[in-house]
Motif scaffolding. Structure first.
Motif, PDB file in Angstrom:
ATOM      1  N   GLU A 103       0.868  -1.180   0.000  1.00 17.98           N
ATOM      2  CA  GLU A 103       0.000   0.000   0.000  1.00 17.98           C
ATOM      3  C   GLU A 103       0.905   1.230   0.000  1.00 17.98           C
ATOM      4  O   GLU A 103       1.428   1.643   1.033  1.00 17.98           O
ATOM      5  CB  GLU A 103      -0.905   0.002   1.239  1.00 17.98           C
ATOM      6  CG  GLU A 103      -1.915  -1.128   1.249  1.00 17.98           C
ATOM      7  CD  GLU A 103      -3.077  -0.894   0.296  1.00 17.98           C
ATOM      8  OE1 GLU A 103      -3.078   0.132  -0.417  1.00 17.98           O
ATOM      9  OE2 GLU A 103      -3.980  -1.740   0.259  1.00 17.98           O
ATOM     10  N   ARG A 151      -3.021   9.807  -1.840  1.00 18.11           N
ATOM     11  CA  ARG A 151      -3.925   8.674  -2.067  1.00 18.11           C
ATOM     12  C   ARG A 151      -3.135   7.376  -1.942  1.00 18.11           C
ATOM     13  O   ARG A 151      -1.921   7.340  -2.165  1.00 18.11           O
ATOM     14  CB  ARG A 151      -4.599   8.759  -3.435  1.00 18.11           C
ATOM     15  CG  ARG A 151      -3.737   8.406  -4.617  1.00 18.11           C
ATOM     16  CD  ARG A 151      -4.537   8.364  -5.925  1.00 18.11           C
ATOM     17  NE  ARG A 151      -3.726   7.900  -7.029  1.00 18.11           N
ATOM     18  CZ  ARG A 151      -2.984   8.672  -7.795  1.00 18.11           C
ATOM     19  NH1 ARG A 151      -2.942   9.979  -7.582  1.00 18.11           N
ATOM     20  NH2 ARG A 151      -2.271   8.162  -8.781  1.00 18.11           N
ATOM     21  N   GLU A 181      -2.322   3.597  -3.222  1.00 21.94           N
ATOM     22  CA  GLU A 181      -2.386   2.712  -4.385  1.00 21.94           C
ATOM     23  C   GLU A 181      -1.818   1.358  -4.002  1.00 21.94           C
ATOM     24  O   GLU A 181      -0.812   1.273  -3.291  1.00 21.94           O
ATOM     25  CB  GLU A 181      -1.594   3.300  -5.561  1.00 21.94           C
ATOM     26  CG  GLU A 181      -2.283   4.467  -6.239  1.00 21.94           C
ATOM     27  CD  GLU A 181      -1.629   4.829  -7.560  1.00 21.94           C
ATOM     28  OE1 GLU A 181      -0.651   4.144  -7.952  1.00 21.94           O
ATOM     29  OE2 GLU A 181      -2.084   5.795  -8.189  1.00 21.94           O
ATOM     30  N   THR A 219       0.024  -2.155  -4.959  1.00 16.68           N
ATOM     31  CA  THR A 219       0.955  -2.730  -5.922  1.00 16.68           C
ATOM     32  C   THR A 219       1.249  -4.162  -5.501  1.00 16.68           C
ATOM     33  O   THR A 219       1.516  -4.408  -4.314  1.00 16.68           O
ATOM     34  CB  THR A 219       2.266  -1.918  -5.960  1.00 16.68           C
ATOM     35  OG1 THR A 219       1.984  -0.581  -6.360  1.00 16.68           O
ATOM     36  CG2 THR A 219       3.263  -2.536  -6.923  1.00 16.68           C
ATOM     37  N   GLU A 233       7.109   1.185  -5.785  1.00 16.28           N
ATOM     38  CA  GLU A 233       6.213   1.122  -6.947  1.00 16.28           C
ATOM     39  C   GLU A 233       6.399  -0.179  -7.721  1.00 16.28           C
ATOM     40  O   GLU A 233       5.476  -0.667  -8.382  1.00 16.28           O
ATOM     41  CB  GLU A 233       6.484   2.320  -7.855  1.00 16.28           C
ATOM     42  CG  GLU A 233       5.499   2.492  -8.983  1.00 16.28           C
ATOM     43  CD  GLU A 233       5.740   3.757  -9.777  1.00 16.28           C
ATOM     44  OE1 GLU A 233       5.044   3.957 -10.792  1.00 16.28           O
ATOM     45  OE2 GLU A 233       6.628   4.545  -9.391  1.00 16.28           O
TER      46      GLU A 233
END
Length: 548
Positions: A5, A122, A124, A126, A220
């Motif tokens: 996260e 925010r 995201e 992965t 990422e």
């Protein structure tokens, strides 16, 4: 595996050191507000607490965050505020967001209070990488370790046997040049690949959320990320937590204690592919190695500077003309020996770390990078410690990349900037990164290396000043315009930088002057709006002696 996260910046509200701020924005899905502030005592007696100060966040007219703090203790004491505010309720809606501070009666005279940070972030998800997906990366920074006190680089005292052993199996750089002579800008450059005037961490500012760190790029890609820092000014308040799922800050902890924290983190993540950053502080003053076996170089010394309080007086007298202190060659040799004992202690613990990683079955699957943020001065150019000058004892640091099977062992003589570790490790870990290919530190080196230091205790200047340098393999040019001081040295013929050739050398000087002037203009303009120093960080810098 549970996904990573990761936090993605939507909008940095850039609210540093203000009491009120408002903006209008459309809230994305899975968003929250990342906020920080502080209350700083200015007129309190010891043990006294101020009247309350209330921090509020509103969306439109609706309060979504409220916290009251009281200042306490002597002038300068800081009570921090940090938190997050969920914005899920407003997903997809355009809203007015406002931050304010309310002082109870009398509090304004007792304390200062500021919002320091506010950003819309925010989450995201992965997919997380398994250990079998590729090598791990351990980036080790040894604070205040100058290259010429490492055996591999020619030091004649056996203080770094474990680092030397690793260096012989590594791609090792003879002339790695840091981008600053003090911790915050140098570390920010290492982790972002940017120059100090580009990332803006020059005067006590936190690293901005808009600048992408090594950890953020690797996160990422699905790597698990963690960090441990023992430096008081390399923490989350200073922005160095960016991209790390786990960030442990233990100011001034010794290497043995750092390893006690690190090895369990490595063990619990052994089934995952990870990136770890470890910031040791042992060679930094006070030079007090914590184990008896490391303290043997100065057994006969009976002078005053075995006490750190006396060294502080010496440092103030020598560097800033504050008070008086007597010293001789024996005292300086003692300080050098005590510094080397700290290095030897760290090296022994580094050896234990490598042994621990081998026991866990992790060493063969891990790329290990070792470097430093800056060196240390022992009156080579009239000063002690670091941060005020840009001579070789401050800028030249060790740099090695140990990656058997990926990088051939080599002793590379070309000069290199430490900020380029950013490109090197990302090329090793994820291949070509970003929107376009970047030339790798592993493939080539560039002819010029730049450095910068700027704060309120630069030698010979009242108030804030900026010192910058540019160097080739042969030449080094330094400029301190506020003091009308300009220096040029031939590094091959004069490695100690004793003979200033600025009045005599007419062919090389104009080219280096032009290169440095152009660099200062282009890197400063690329940073854009200058961010105000963070009062909390200024207090930490004051405690470490960087500012008055």
């Amino acid at each position: 595996l549970a996904p990573v996260e990761r936090r993605v910046l939507v909008q940095d509200l850039r609210v540093g050191s203000v009491r009120e701020h408002s903006t209008r924005l459309t809230v994305p899905a899975r968003a929250y507000l990342d906020i920080a502030g502080q209350v700083r005592a200015k007129a309190l007696e010891p043990g006294e607490r101020s009247e309350p100060v209330t921090f509020r966040v509103r969306v439109g007219s609706e309060p979504v965050f409220e916290r009251s703090l009281r200042g306490a203790g002597r002038s300068g004491n800081v009570v921090p505020l940090a938190g997050t505010v969920a914005l899920d309720t407003y997903s997809g809606v355009e809203v007015d967001l406002s931050l304010s501070i309310e002082f109870a009666s009398g509090a304004d005279a007792q304390v200062d209070a500021y919002w320091l940070r506010s950003a819309v972030v925010r989450l995201e998800s992965t997919p997380r990488q398994h250990a079998s997906s590729g090598r791990n990366l351990l980036l080790v920074l040894v604070d205040t370790l100058r290259a010429d006190h490492v055996g591999f680089y020619g030091h004649d005292r056996d203080v770094t046997p474990n680092l030397d052993r690793l260096a012989r199996e590594s791609l090792a750089f003879e002339r790695a040049i840091s981008q600053s002579s003090w911790t915050m800008p140098a570390t920010a450059s290492l982790l972002t690949g940017l120059y100090p005037l580009e990332h803006g961490v020059t005067d006590g500012q936190a690293l901005g959320l808009a600048f992408q760190t090594i950890a953020e790029v690797l996160q990422e890609s699905g790597l698990t990320t963690f960090a441990i820092s023992a430096n008081p000014i390399v923490g989350s308040s200073e922005g160095f937590h960016q991209g790390f799922e786990e960030f442990v800050h233990r100011p001034l902890a010794c290497a043995g204690d750092i390893n006690e924290l690190l090895l369990p983190i490595l063990e619990k993540n052994r089934e995952l592919r990870w990136f770890g950053y470890v910031h040791y502080i042992d060679p930094h003053d006070p030079y007090e190695a914590p184990t008896a076996e490391s303290r043997s170089f100065h057994a006969e010394y009976s002078g005053p500077y075995a006490e750190h309080a006396n060294f502080k007086k010496l440092w103030d007298a020598v560097n800033f003309g504050i008070g008086q202190a007597e010293f001789g060659d024996e005292d300086i040799q003692y300080l050098l020996s005590a510094y080397e004992e700290e290095i030897r202690y760290w090296d022994a613990e580094f050896g234990r770390l490598l042994e621990g990683m081998e026991r866990l079955g992790l060493l063969d699957d891990t790329v290990v990078v070792v470097t430093s943020d800056h060196g240390e001065e022992f009156l080579e150019h009239g000063k002690l410690k670091h941060g005020m000058q840009l001579y070789e004892e401050s800028l030249r640091v060790p740099l090695l990349i140990w990656a058997p099977g990926l990088v051939e062992p080599e002793r590379r003589k070309q000069q290199i900037e430490t900020r380029r570790v950013y490109d090197a490790v990302l090329d090793l870990m994820v291949g070509t990164h970003g929107s376009k290919a970047r030339s790798s530190l592993l493939a080539e080196s560039r002819p010029l290396a730049y450095a910068h230091t700027g704060h309120a205790r630069i030698a010979g200047v009242k108030g804030r000043a900026e010192l910058a340098s540019v160097q080739t393999a042969d030449w080094k040019y330094l400029a301190l315009p506020e003091a009308e001081r300009f220096e040029l040295f031939h590094l091959k013929r004069d490695p100690q930088e004793r003979v200033n050739l600025v009045e005599r050398e007419t062919s090389v000087l104009p080219r280096l002057q032009h290169a440095l002037d152009r660099w200062l203009v282009t890197t400063r303009s690329s940073h854009g709006e200058k961010v105000a120093p963070d009062p909390k960080i200024l207090e930490e810098l004051r405690a470490l002696g960087y500012v008055e």
